[in-house]
Motif scaffolding. Structure first.
Motif, PDB file in Angstrom:
ATOM      1  N   ARG A  78     -27.488  23.575 -45.107  1.00 25.47           N
ATOM      2  CA  ARG A  78     -27.204  24.631 -46.088  1.00 25.47           C
ATOM      3  C   ARG A  78     -26.531  24.009 -47.305  1.00 25.47           C
ATOM      4  NH1 ARG A  78     -25.133  29.453 -42.927  1.00 25.47           N
ATOM      5  NH2 ARG A  78     -27.377  29.679 -42.563  1.00 25.47           N
ATOM      6  N   MET A  79     -26.555  24.718 -48.408  1.00 25.01           N
ATOM      7  CA  MET A  79     -25.763  24.323 -49.564  1.00 25.01           C
ATOM      8  C   MET A  79     -24.324  24.754 -49.335  1.00 25.01           C
ATOM      9  SD  MET A  79     -26.199  25.367 -53.602  1.00 25.01           S
ATOM     10  CE  MET A  79     -25.108  26.815 -53.522  1.00 25.01           C
ATOM     11  N   SER A  80     -23.373  23.971 -49.825  1.00 25.41           N
ATOM     12  CA  SER A  80     -21.959  24.314 -49.695  1.00 25.41           C
ATOM     13  C   SER A  80     -21.423  24.898 -50.995  1.00 25.41           C
ATOM     14  CB  SER A  80     -21.139  23.072 -49.338  1.00 25.41           C
ATOM     15  OG  SER A  80     -19.765  23.395 -49.229  1.00 25.41           O
ATOM     16  N   GLY A  81     -20.621  25.948 -50.876  1.00 29.05           N
ATOM     17  CA  GLY A  81     -19.950  26.526 -52.037  1.00 29.05           C
ATOM     18  C   GLY A  81     -20.935  26.913 -53.117  1.00 29.05           C
ATOM     19  N   SER A  82     -20.599  26.530 -54.355  1.00 27.88           N
ATOM     20  CA  SER A  82     -21.472  26.820 -55.494  1.00 27.88           C
ATOM     21  C   SER A  82     -22.416  25.657 -55.790  1.00 27.88           C
ATOM     22  CB  SER A  82     -20.622  27.146 -56.730  1.00 27.88           C
ATOM     23  OG  SER A  82     -19.738  26.076 -57.016  1.00 27.88           O
ATOM     24  N   GLY A  83     -22.451  24.645 -54.898  1.00 23.55           N
ATOM     25  CA  GLY A  83     -23.349  23.510 -55.047  1.00 23.55           C
ATOM     26  C   GLY A  83     -22.816  22.456 -56.015  1.00 23.55           C
ATOM     27  N   ALA A  84     -23.533  21.388 -56.193  1.00 24.64           N
ATOM     28  CA  ALA A  84     -24.894  21.173 -55.717  1.00 24.64           C
ATOM     29  C   ALA A  84     -24.957  20.425 -54.386  1.00 24.64           C
ATOM     30  CB  ALA A  84     -25.672  20.370 -56.755  1.00 24.64           C
ATOM     31  N   THR A  85     -23.799  20.187 -53.732  1.00 23.06           N
ATOM     32  CA  THR A  85     -23.816  19.459 -52.474  1.00 23.06           C
ATOM     33  C   THR A  85     -24.416  20.311 -51.360  1.00 23.06           C
ATOM     34  OG1 THR A  85     -21.849  18.229 -53.121  1.00 23.06           O
ATOM     35  CG2 THR A  85     -22.436  18.192 -50.793  1.00 23.06           C
ATOM     36  N   CYS A  86     -25.299  19.689 -50.590  1.00 21.19           N
ATOM     37  CA  CYS A  86     -25.858  20.304 -49.387  1.00 21.19           C
ATOM     38  C   CYS A  86     -25.382  19.505 -48.185  1.00 21.19           C
ATOM     39  CB  CYS A  86     -27.384  20.314 -49.444  1.00 21.19           C
ATOM     40  SG  CYS A  86     -28.050  21.205 -50.869  1.00 21.19           S
ATOM     41  N   PHE A  87     -25.428  20.122 -47.016  1.00 20.25           N
ATOM     42  CA  PHE A  87     -24.959  19.430 -45.814  1.00 20.25           C
ATOM     43  C   PHE A  87     -25.894  19.709 -44.645  1.00 20.25           C
ATOM     44  CE2 PHE A  87     -23.045  23.630 -45.556  1.00 20.25           C
ATOM     45  CZ  PHE A  87     -23.189  23.974 -44.220  1.00 20.25           C
ATOM     46  N   GLY A  88     -25.896  18.763 -43.724  1.00 17.04           N
ATOM     47  CA  GLY A  88     -26.527  18.954 -42.426  1.00 17.04           C
ATOM     48  C   GLY A  88     -25.510  18.608 -41.362  1.00 17.04           C
ATOM     49  N   ASN A 134     -25.543  14.984 -52.356  1.00 16.70           N
ATOM     50  CA  ASN A 134     -25.372  15.556 -53.691  1.00 16.70           C
ATOM     51  C   ASN A 134     -26.290  14.817 -54.670  1.00 16.70           C
ATOM     52  OD1 ASN A 134     -23.962  15.568 -56.520  1.00 16.70           O
ATOM     53  ND2 ASN A 134     -23.115  17.330 -55.435  1.00 16.70           N
ATOM     54  N   PRO A 135     -27.019  15.551 -55.506  1.00 18.48           N
ATOM     55  CA  PRO A 135     -27.956  14.908 -56.438  1.00 18.48           C
ATOM     56  C   PRO A 135     -27.279  14.330 -57.674  1.00 18.48           C
ATOM     57  CG  PRO A 135     -28.015  17.267 -56.740  1.00 18.48           C
ATOM     58  CD  PRO A 135     -27.079  17.017 -55.584  1.00 18.48           C
ATOM     59  N   LEU A 136     -25.949  14.388 -57.710  1.00 19.40           N
ATOM     60  CA  LEU A 136     -25.164  13.924 -58.864  1.00 19.40           C
ATOM     61  C   LEU A 136     -25.487  14.738 -60.108  1.00 19.40           C
ATOM     62  CD1 LEU A 136     -25.095  10.067 -58.245  1.00 19.40           C
ATOM     63  CD2 LEU A 136     -23.425  11.806 -57.590  1.00 19.40           C
ATOM     64  N   VAL A 137     -25.666  16.036 -59.855  1.00 19.14           N
ATOM     65  CA  VAL A 137     -25.819  17.012 -60.935  1.00 19.14           C
ATOM     66  C   VAL A 137     -24.640  17.967 -60.835  1.00 19.14           C
ATOM     67  CG1 VAL A 137     -27.246  18.855 -61.889  1.00 19.14           C
ATOM     68  CG2 VAL A 137     -28.333  16.857 -60.827  1.00 19.14           C
ATOM     69  N   PRO A 138     -23.646  17.860 -61.739  1.00 17.19           N
ATOM     70  CA  PRO A 138     -22.504  18.776 -61.656  1.00 17.19           C
ATOM     71  C   PRO A 138     -22.910  20.195 -62.009  1.00 17.19           C
ATOM     72  CG  PRO A 138     -22.354  17.433 -63.648  1.00 17.19           C
ATOM     73  CD  PRO A 138     -23.520  16.905 -62.854  1.00 17.19           C
ATOM     74  N   ILE A 139     -22.377  21.158 -61.259  1.00 15.73           N
ATOM     75  CA  ILE A 139     -22.688  22.572 -61.495  1.00 15.73           C
ATOM     76  C   ILE A 139     -21.385  23.337 -61.663  1.00 15.73           C
ATOM     77  CG2 ILE A 139     -23.665  24.666 -60.492  1.00 15.73           C
ATOM     78  CD1 ILE A 139     -25.761  23.092 -59.166  1.00 15.73           C
ATOM     79  N   SER A 140     -21.315  24.141 -62.693  1.00 16.21           N
ATOM     80  CA  SER A 140     -20.143  24.971 -62.946  1.00 16.21           C
ATOM     81  C   SER A 140     -20.120  26.153 -61.989  1.00 16.21           C
ATOM     82  CB  SER A 140     -20.155  25.481 -64.392  1.00 16.21           C
ATOM     83  OG  SER A 140     -19.299  26.588 -64.549  1.00 16.21           O
ATOM     84  N   ALA A 176     -17.206  18.724 -59.372  1.00 16.54           N
ATOM     85  CA  ALA A 176     -17.972  19.973 -59.518  1.00 16.54           C
ATOM     86  C   ALA A 176     -19.166  20.001 -58.570  1.00 16.54           C
ATOM     87  CB  ALA A 176     -18.437  20.157 -60.963  1.00 16.54           C
ATOM     88  N   SER A 177     -18.859  19.821 -57.263  1.00 12.01           N
ATOM     89  CA  SER A 177     -19.942  19.630 -56.299  1.00 12.01           C
ATOM     90  C   SER A 177     -19.924  20.608 -55.135  1.00 12.01           C
ATOM     91  CB  SER A 177     -19.891  18.193 -55.749  1.00 12.01           C
ATOM     92  OG  SER A 177     -18.643  17.916 -55.151  1.00 12.01           O
ATOM     93  N   GLY A 178     -18.984  21.577 -55.105  1.00 12.74           N
ATOM     94  CA  GLY A 178     -18.998  22.607 -54.069  1.00 12.74           C
ATOM     95  C   GLY A 178     -18.409  22.196 -52.737  1.00 12.74           C
TER      96      GLY A 178
END
Length: 284
Positions: free
Chosen positions: A244-254, A179-185, A103-105
């Motif tokens: 930027r953040m990817s998808g619905s998050g919480a993963t961000c990328f550079g 990813n902060p290891l916080v799953p997001i729906s 659940a990380s986008g």
């Protein structure tokens, strides 16, 4: 479970997906959303293996395997869908090495299902082309067809109207996932979206349009996981071409021009955000 004496006959990487841009245009009557996005993929992610078997089974291992079902899983849905479509009577014992957070986008289950289709297409000798596999995969989820194609592409509709594109100015870049290891729906993030159409991707070069674009789910995701804003702030202090953040998050990328730059960015992130998960790969 897959037996210890299973002979592994093939593997496939379920490449991490990133959304270079994600413009949410409107909510559709069927519950989905009309989107404009640019999908891109790194050359790393989960790994699917297939071995001999009289039926279709799944075992799950890896750092993010906890809590995942080997009975109710999109990998099995993809395998049974392809077997039914191609009237395959032999089985396959599958192993999912779960290296990406859940659940990380960044594709996750969609990428796993897509990799399963590519692997079993080869393993069973079906010789279906990627376009056929992508079309077949539409019922598995909005992102699965893009993950089947596994190449940079523009997506419209719910993300399944795909046009492959070149990486252009991003060719040869490296990606850092954080990813902060916080799953997001995903459903919850879309529910938090304010419904405002902030406009289309613009310009003749889709990559430049994506770089100049936005992720409309970033703000609602930040309300659920404020640490996303912290991660992006850190990434923007590096030599990233874009962050930027990817998808619905919480993963961000550079994205970075050189391996030296991406490694330096990862080092900074792990030192300043020690609880975060990171992964580095090349842009496909």
């Amino acid at each position: 479970m897959v037996s210890d004496d299973m002979t592994t006959l093939g593997t496939e990487v379920a490449c991490a997906k990133i959304n270079l841009a994600l413009h949410v245009r409107r909510r559709l009557a069927n519950g989905y959303h009309d989107l404009e996005t640019v999908f891109a993929f790194l050359d790393c992610g989960d790994v699917i293996s297939a071995g001999t078997g009289s039926d279709i089974q799944l075992a799950i291992s890896g750092p993010f395997s906890g809590g995942l079902s080997n009975k109710d899983n999109l990998v099995l849905e993809a395998a049974h869908l392809l077997a039914s479509h191609a009237k395959v009577e032999t089985g396959a014992h599958l192993t999912l090495d779960k290296r990406l957070p859940v659940a990380s986008g960044i594709g996750g289950g969609s990428a796993d299902a897509a990799a399963t289709l590519r692997l079993l297409n080869r393993y069973w000798g079906l010789q279906l082309n990627l376009s056929d596999l992508a079309k077949l995969s539409e019922t598995l989820g909005a992102d699965v067809p893009a993950c089947v194609l596994n190449e940079t592409s523009c997506g419209k509709g719910i993300g399944q109207n795909l046009v492959p594109i070149k990486n252009g100015p991003l060719t040869g870049c490296f990606g850092l996932l954080v990813n902060p290891l916080v799953p997001i729906s995903t459903a919850t993030v879309f529910q938090q979206w304010d419904g405002m159409d902030r406009g289309a991707l613009s310009g003749t070069d889709p990559i430049l349009a994506a770089i100049a674009g936005r992720n409309d789910l970033q703000k609602p995701a930040e309300t659920l996981a404020p640490v996303i804003k912290t991660i992006l702030s850190k990434l923007q202090q590096t030599d990233a071409v874009m962050a930027r953040m990817s998808g619905s998050g919480a993963t961000c990328f550079g994205l970075y021009r050189t391996k030296k730059q991406v490694n330096a960015a990862e080092k900074m992130i792990t030192e300043t955000l020690p609880g975060a998960w990171t992964m580095v790969g090349g842009l496909k």
